[in-house]
Design a protein around this motif. Structure first.
Motif, PDB file in Angstrom:
ATOM      1  N   SER C  10      35.508  45.689  46.326  1.00  0.00           N
ATOM      2  CA  SER C  10      36.339  45.187  45.406  1.00  0.00           C
ATOM      3  C   SER C  10      35.631  44.818  44.202  1.00  0.00           C
ATOM      4  O   SER C  10      35.959  45.052  42.912  1.00  0.00           O
ATOM      5  N   ASP C  11      34.514  43.944  44.438  1.00  0.00           N
ATOM      6  CA  ASP C  11      33.596  43.649  43.137  1.00  0.00           C
ATOM      7  C   ASP C  11      33.104  44.702  42.345  1.00  0.00           C
ATOM      8  O   ASP C  11      33.077  44.895  41.271  1.00  0.00           O
ATOM      9  N   GLY C  12      32.516  45.777  43.141  1.00  0.00           N
ATOM     10  CA  GLY C  12      32.113  46.950  42.435  1.00  0.00           C
ATOM     11  C   GLY C  12      33.262  47.496  41.568  1.00  0.00           C
ATOM     12  O   GLY C  12      33.093  47.867  40.372  1.00  0.00           O
ATOM     13  N   VAL C  13      34.662  47.833  42.231  1.00  0.00           N
ATOM     14  CA  VAL C  13      35.452  48.485  41.375  1.00  0.00           C
ATOM     15  C   VAL C  13      36.031  47.694  40.120  1.00  0.00           C
ATOM     16  O   VAL C  13      36.093  48.172  39.100  1.00  0.00           O
ATOM     17  N   ILE C  14      36.321  46.299  40.421  1.00  0.00           N
ATOM     18  CA  ILE C  14      36.173  45.467  39.051  1.00  0.00           C
ATOM     19  C   ILE C  14      35.387  45.333  38.402  1.00  0.00           C
ATOM     20  O   ILE C  14      35.693  45.255  36.872  1.00  0.00           O
ATOM     21  N   ALA C  15      34.023  45.402  38.461  1.00  0.00           N
ATOM     22  CA  ALA C  15      33.059  45.479  37.769  1.00  0.00           C
ATOM     23  C   ALA C  15      33.025  46.409  36.766  1.00  0.00           C
ATOM     24  O   ALA C  15      32.826  46.301  35.631  1.00  0.00           O
ATOM     25  N   ILE C  16      33.297  47.725  37.444  1.00  0.00           N
ATOM     26  CA  ILE C  16      33.450  49.105  36.742  1.00  0.00           C
ATOM     27  C   ILE C  16      34.487  48.720  35.935  1.00  0.00           C
ATOM     28  O   ILE C  16      34.417  49.338  34.508  1.00  0.00           O
ATOM     29  N   LEU C  17      35.844  48.484  36.093  1.00  0.00           N
ATOM     30  CA  LEU C  17      36.875  48.537  35.318  1.00  0.00           C
ATOM     31  C   LEU C  17      36.806  47.848  34.165  1.00  0.00           C
ATOM     32  O   LEU C  17      36.839  48.298  33.174  1.00  0.00           O
ATOM     33  N   ILE C  18      36.171  46.705  34.310  1.00  0.00           N
ATOM     34  CA  ILE C  18      35.851  45.753  33.226  1.00  0.00           C
ATOM     35  C   ILE C  18      34.935  46.569  32.126  1.00  0.00           C
ATOM     36  O   ILE C  18      35.145  46.334  31.067  1.00  0.00           O
ATOM     37  N   TRP C  57      39.903  38.721  39.596  1.00  0.00           N
ATOM     38  CA  TRP C  57      38.730  38.586  40.305  1.00  0.00           C
ATOM     39  C   TRP C  57      38.620  37.110  40.921  1.00  0.00           C
ATOM     40  O   TRP C  57      38.065  36.905  42.084  1.00  0.00           O
TER      41      TRP C  57
END
Lengths: 192, 192, 192, 192
Positions: C10-18, C57
């Motif tokens: 989840s951290d990975g996906v959210i970091a990339i989205l931002i 997040w």
């Protein structure tokens, strides 16, 4: 200093580099076989770079597995390696989109050489931190592959202007040399 | 609250920012030396921003290494820092593609200043949480570098309209100031 | 099943989205103030979406902090949330590039609504797994914010066709509602 | 060798692939409903690929949960799987932008087939490492789904040239087959 974040950050950068390289495979507007054929050189360079980055990730994994402590110098030696790896997508794309023209093929070798030197420097920095009598230094041994690889790259770069296929062949030779499992080293590191 | 996810999320964002900046190095259609020369200013700004982001990652690593607990305020102070860092690719590209014109060079300094202030605020938030007598506050000491950096940026920004090379030189000075190892601080933090 | 990888992914996906959202800030070819002014609506939407994703997040972090075990249903409820979050860059860009036209502004609200519902479903799935008498369910309490948010979004969407600024204002209201620290909840979760 | 970095690296690559696929949803310049309708085929393929990548992530999660040790062969079998997954954005985009034309639809099936075979090989490599009498091998059982999936893909690919909707339907069937929770397997793996 703990090594967890160094590993996590390196994993992140390498994972992104691998997937950014695939963006060079531009989606064609046509739905026929010819559209795919035009992409063949870009695809071949993608496969080559994917394997090379995979080798770096594998070796990086093994190396840090056998490392206890890190310090500020190791952080920067690692960032130095990541810097050269970060240029892989650019030079992979430049070589692929110009059908392996001499200059881009030589430049690709230049980045491979710089990354190999950066990896060697990172390894030396870790040996200095761990000590020459550490299990890490023992497992590393003479590090024949690590020393031969940059030499082959340095030979291949000028050859790209003679015959680019020789240069490309040498890049592939280095990759294959690392792909062949090196059981002796792996078992030694595992014993660490 | 544990700090693991704060570190992992920050690592992810910073890793992606570094690799997104390299996308500004647009692959040229020509395979000659001139194509690379045209990219020189973009490449130089990439190197500068890579080093600055590397410094932030390094300092962030050290800072959280010495932090035990986090809270909601620290999470948001960290997101605030990541917000300004996320604008680095845009302003790096704008400065590089316009050959260091005055306005983009000043704007680049503006983002550097905002990130430096955000880093300072994050540090203060952690000190407040850990307490003024904590080992963290002691290790931080007078934090000379952290206080001088935004001042130098604030001086450099208007100078970009007088002579952009002075501004750029000052940005480089700040980066070098952080690159030079600060053994005293590192050893203190390690003792924490 | 351990929750570590769920958090990391989840951290990975959210970091990339931002960071993907920032790519919508297209680097202008001009080096003047006008070029920045043209980007103002895209920049404003970027700030809004950055804050909203940051809130997700943060809440996700708190929620999983208080969760012990996960199962297959939680994995899929989490992927469902990530799916809607993954559409944020598209709808953020569509609204920003069309200067907050009615339809894109309503569609942006639609994605906010879908993500809020997905978050609610994920929360319910975790409560079911942890049990209604678990500390997690107790800390959640009546979850007023979580229930009001989708209602406000549902009201804002049709209002976008009456006056888009009302809709946009309501999206901002929801964000502010979450930004204001909710000490009661945080302390309760910390006691978990 | 520990499995932590293998998981983290795979999470990183899969998280980036999911978010790169969404970049194929090109932001339209118009703000009307027609602009969204034109994107429908690209959106449908995005949803399908998101679900399939989600299934891979889920299964990968379960598989490594039940794995103790890894070795060099497992690292490479995993990179081999990630290679085929990395081609998903390209073939998803190619199929979506050509409105499910026969060749792109068949090629999409080809990548699904290659990834399914790579997953099977990774599983076999882990079984070899863990031993045929390990709890992992027992939990895997006859692995009916894992064996049927590539067969269905192999049947679907030539059918794309007869009727592309049959091929697409078969891809959806495989996805649904994996989405339906397989409680027997999950509970067995949990007991591991």
């Amino acid at each position: 200093m703990k090594k967890g974040r160094l590993e996590a950050f390196s994993d992140g950068v390498i994972a992104i580099l691998i997937t950014i390289m695939v963006l060079e495979l531009k989606i064609p507007h046509e739905a026929d076989v010819g559209a795919l054929q035009d992409l063949a050189p870009v695809f071949i360079t993608y496969v080559l770079s994917f394997v090379i980055v995979g080798i770096y990730w594998n070796n990086h994994h093994h190396m840090l597995q056998a490392t206890d402590r890190i310090n500020g110098k190791i952080l920067w030696a690692n960032l130095h390696l990541l810097f050269w790896l970060s240029l892989f997508p650019f030079f992979t794309g430049w070589m692929g989109e110009n059908d392996f023209a001499s200059l881009p093929t030589a430049a690709y070798g230049g980045v491979l050489l710089a990354a190999a030197v950066a990896y060697y420097l990172l390894q030396r920095t870790i040996v200095t931190e761990q000590g020459p009598d550490s299990p890490f230094a023992a497992a590393l041994g003479r590090d024949v592959k690590g020393k031969i690889s940059p030499v082959i790259y340095a030979v291949a770069i000028p050859l790209a202007f003679v015959n680019r296929w020789i240069a490309l062949g040498l890049y592939v030779v280095v990759a294959l040399m690392w792909l062949v499992p090196d059981r002796r080293l792996e078992s030694k590191i595992e014993r660490v």
